[in-house]
Design a protein around this motif. Structure first.
Motif, short mmCIF file in Angstrom:
data_model
loop_
_atom_site.label_atom_id
_atom_site.label_comp_id
_atom_site.label_asym_id
_atom_site.label_seq_id
_atom_site.Cartn_x
_atom_site.Cartn_y
_atom_site.Cartn_z
N VAL A 1 -28.06 5.69 16.73
CA VAL A 1 -26.96 6.61 17.04
C VAL A 1 -27.00 7.74 16.01
N SER A 2 -26.87 8.98 16.52
CA SER A 2 -26.98 10.15 15.64
C SER A 2 -25.70 10.96 15.64
N LEU A 3 -25.34 11.43 14.48
CA LEU A 3 -24.24 12.38 14.33
C LEU A 3 -24.85 13.76 14.18
N ASP A 4 -24.47 14.65 15.10
CA ASP A 4 -25.00 16.02 15.03
C ASP A 4 -23.86 16.96 14.66
N ASN A 5 -24.19 18.22 14.41
CA ASN A 5 -23.14 19.22 14.23
C ASN A 5 -22.45 19.42 15.58
N VAL B 1 -19.94 7.17 15.96
CA VAL B 1 -21.05 6.45 15.31
C VAL B 1 -20.59 5.03 14.98
N LYS B 2 -19.38 4.92 14.43
CA LYS B 2 -18.88 3.58 14.04
C LYS B 2 -18.75 2.69 15.28
N LYS B 3 -18.30 3.28 16.37
CA LYS B 3 -18.13 2.49 17.60
C LYS B 3 -19.49 1.95 18.07
N ALA B 4 -20.51 2.82 18.07
CA ALA B 4 -21.84 2.37 18.52
C ALA B 4 -22.42 1.31 17.59
N MET B 5 -22.01 1.35 16.33
CA MET B 5 -22.51 0.35 15.36
C MET B 5 -21.79 -0.99 15.52
N ARG C 1 0.82 -1.20 0.00
CA ARG C 1 0.00 0.00 0.00
C ARG C 1 0.86 1.25 0.00
N LEU C 2 0.60 2.11 -0.98
CA LEU C 2 1.26 3.42 -1.03
C LEU C 2 0.23 4.54 -1.09
N VAL C 3 -1.00 4.19 -1.49
CA VAL C 3 -2.02 5.21 -1.78
C VAL C 3 -3.03 5.33 -0.64
N GLN C 4 -3.29 6.57 -0.24
CA GLN C 4 -4.40 6.88 0.65
C GLN C 4 -5.26 7.92 -0.05
N VAL C 5 -6.59 7.80 0.10
CA VAL C 5 -7.51 8.75 -0.53
C VAL C 5 -8.09 9.68 0.55
N GLY C 6 -8.27 10.95 0.21
CA GLY C 6 -8.63 11.97 1.18
C GLY C 6 -10.07 11.96 1.66
N PHE C 7 -10.52 10.82 2.15
CA PHE C 7 -11.86 10.76 2.75
C PHE C 7 -11.73 11.06 4.24
N MET C 8 -11.68 12.39 4.53
CA MET C 8 -11.30 12.81 5.89
C MET C 8 -12.39 12.56 6.92
N ARG C 9 -13.63 12.29 6.47
CA ARG C 9 -14.68 12.09 7.48
C ARG C 9 -14.36 10.92 8.39
N ARG C 10 -13.56 9.98 7.90
CA ARG C 10 -13.21 8.82 8.73
C ARG C 10 -12.37 9.23 9.94
N TYR C 11 -11.86 10.48 9.94
CA TYR C 11 -11.04 10.98 11.05
C TYR C 11 -11.82 11.95 11.93
N ASP C 12 -13.11 12.14 11.64
CA ASP C 12 -13.96 13.04 12.43
C ASP C 12 -14.42 12.30 13.69
N LEU C 13 -14.28 12.96 14.85
CA LEU C 13 -14.60 12.28 16.12
C LEU C 13 -16.06 11.83 16.17
N GLY C 14 -16.97 12.62 15.57
CA GLY C 14 -18.38 12.25 15.57
C GLY C 14 -18.62 10.95 14.81
N TYR C 15 -18.06 10.86 13.59
CA TYR C 15 -18.23 9.62 12.80
C TYR C 15 -17.56 8.43 13.50
N ILE C 16 -16.42 8.69 14.16
CA ILE C 16 -15.73 7.59 14.87
C ILE C 16 -16.64 7.04 15.98
#
Ligand code: NAP
Length: 334
Positions: free
Chosen positions: A246-250, A134-138, A117-132
């Protein structure tokens, strides 16, 4: 070790990445930049102490560049990413990995052929604490078995060059990636449903729209795309499970109480809402590169999101459900 980063494209997000890498990310410095807009590149290079190259090929070949960030227009990403793979340099390519599934697959195949692996794609939402969260609760059983999700993706406004299909390729593409990641599943079909149009949007926008996503496991996601909502940048979702939701809010920053009311301000745009996610994305990527690995959203993720976006554009044109048939997944991405 200080990772010496070369940045291709110093427009809106590229110049922000240069600023973050120069001033905030630990263990990195920007050693080179390139942009066809040479004056802009020189302006961005000077405060970072970086060399402004005369071509992106020269930047990739520069022995003073350990790793590359690509923030040029999307149609250039496949050639530039493949050049980094061929040079053996880790590369963080902004979304989209490519503008067609065939081009994205070319990058996947080039990387898979190297076996690493050399390539990473800039899907930064995966680094947002809110989405993290949500993933944990799922995944930890809190909401039982995840069954479906509702999402909204609203922008206050978009520039004049923004065409209707761009809501799929530039905006909802973030939902395509984040729901694949949250459900740990591929999207198998997409349907774009036209909605009564806002009288305040340009007629070519066909805004708002509903996008229905069907996942491999039968889960369904509804995404409301509204790129001309006028009031601010609003990205939220709720995942419904067999035991709860589980809800992601602003993120709440300030609450104003006064005038017999209570109010919170909305983020103005994606730069404000996801500022810390961009920083974390870059910090984790730099730390990974220094440790000799690349671990974030992969070229396969970039290919899958591009395939869904392509199907969504077809559905947008035809008003029908479009099934998505992905290529065989190389073992590198298992
Ligand atoms: P932008 O402001 O137009 O910046 C792109 C820059 O690349 C411009 O300065 C452009 O110059 C330059 N460029 C054109 N041809 C080039 C070449 N051959 N080599 C190098 N640079 C070249 O666009 P942007 O908004 O920063 O977007 C850049 C990329 O980031 C896009 O793929 C976009 O989808 C992505 N993006 C991702 C996010 C996210 O949330 N992850 C957010 C925003 C943007 P000219 O202006 O002279 O053409």
């Amino acid at each position: 070790m200080t990772v010496k980063v070369g940045v291709i494209g110093t427009g809106m997000i590229g110049s922000e990445h240069v600023g973050r890498l120069s001033r905030q990310v630990v263990g990195a410095r920007v050693s080179a930049v390139f942009d066809v807009a040479t004056e802009r590149a020189a302006e961005v290079a000077a405060p970072a102490g970086a060399t402004a190259h005369t071509s992106w090929e020269a930047l990739v070949a520069d022995p003073g560049v350990d790793a590359v960030v690509i923030a040029s227009p999307g149609e250039l990403h496949p050639d530039q990413t493949v050049a980094c793979i061929e040079a053996g340099k880790p590369v963080l390519c902004e979304k989209p990995l490519a503008t067609t599934p065939a081009e994205a697959l070319r990058v996947v195949q080039a990387e898979a052929a190297t076996g690493r692996r050399l390539v990473q794609v800039g899907f930064m939402r995966r680094y947002d604490l809110g989405y993290i969260d949500v993933k944990k609760a799922m995944s930890d059983g809190t909401i039982g078995e995840p069954l479906l999700a509702h999402a909204v993706h609203r922008n206050a406004s978009v520039p004049d060059f923004f065409q209707g299909e761009m809501s799929m390729t530039d905006s909802v593409v973030h939902e395509f990636d984040v729901f694949r990641w949250l459900f740990d599943s591929e999207i198998t079909a997409v349907t774009v449903v036209p909605v009564k149009q806002s009288p305040l949007g340009a007629p070519h926008l066909r805004d708002p729209q509903i996008v229905l996503l069907r996942m491999t496991g039968g889960e369904v996601v509804t995404v409301e795309s509204f790129v001309n909502c006028r009031y601010g940048y609003d990205v939220r979702c709720e995942v419904v499970g067999s035991l709860g939701t589980v809800s992601l809010d602003n993120p709440r920053t300030t609450v104003v109480i006064g005038g017999a009311g209570r109010s919170e301000r909305m983020p103005a745009d994606w730069r404000e809402r996801f500022a810390s996610a961009y920083l974390t994305e870059l910090q984790v990527w730099v730390a990974d590169v220094a440790a000799g690995r690349v671990d974030g959203p992969s070229a396969w993720d970039g290919y899958a999101a591009t395939a869904v976006a392509d199907a969504a554009v077809t559905s947008y044109g035809k008003g029908e459900r479009v099934d998505i048939d992905l290529a065989a997944k190389p073992a590198l991405y298992a």
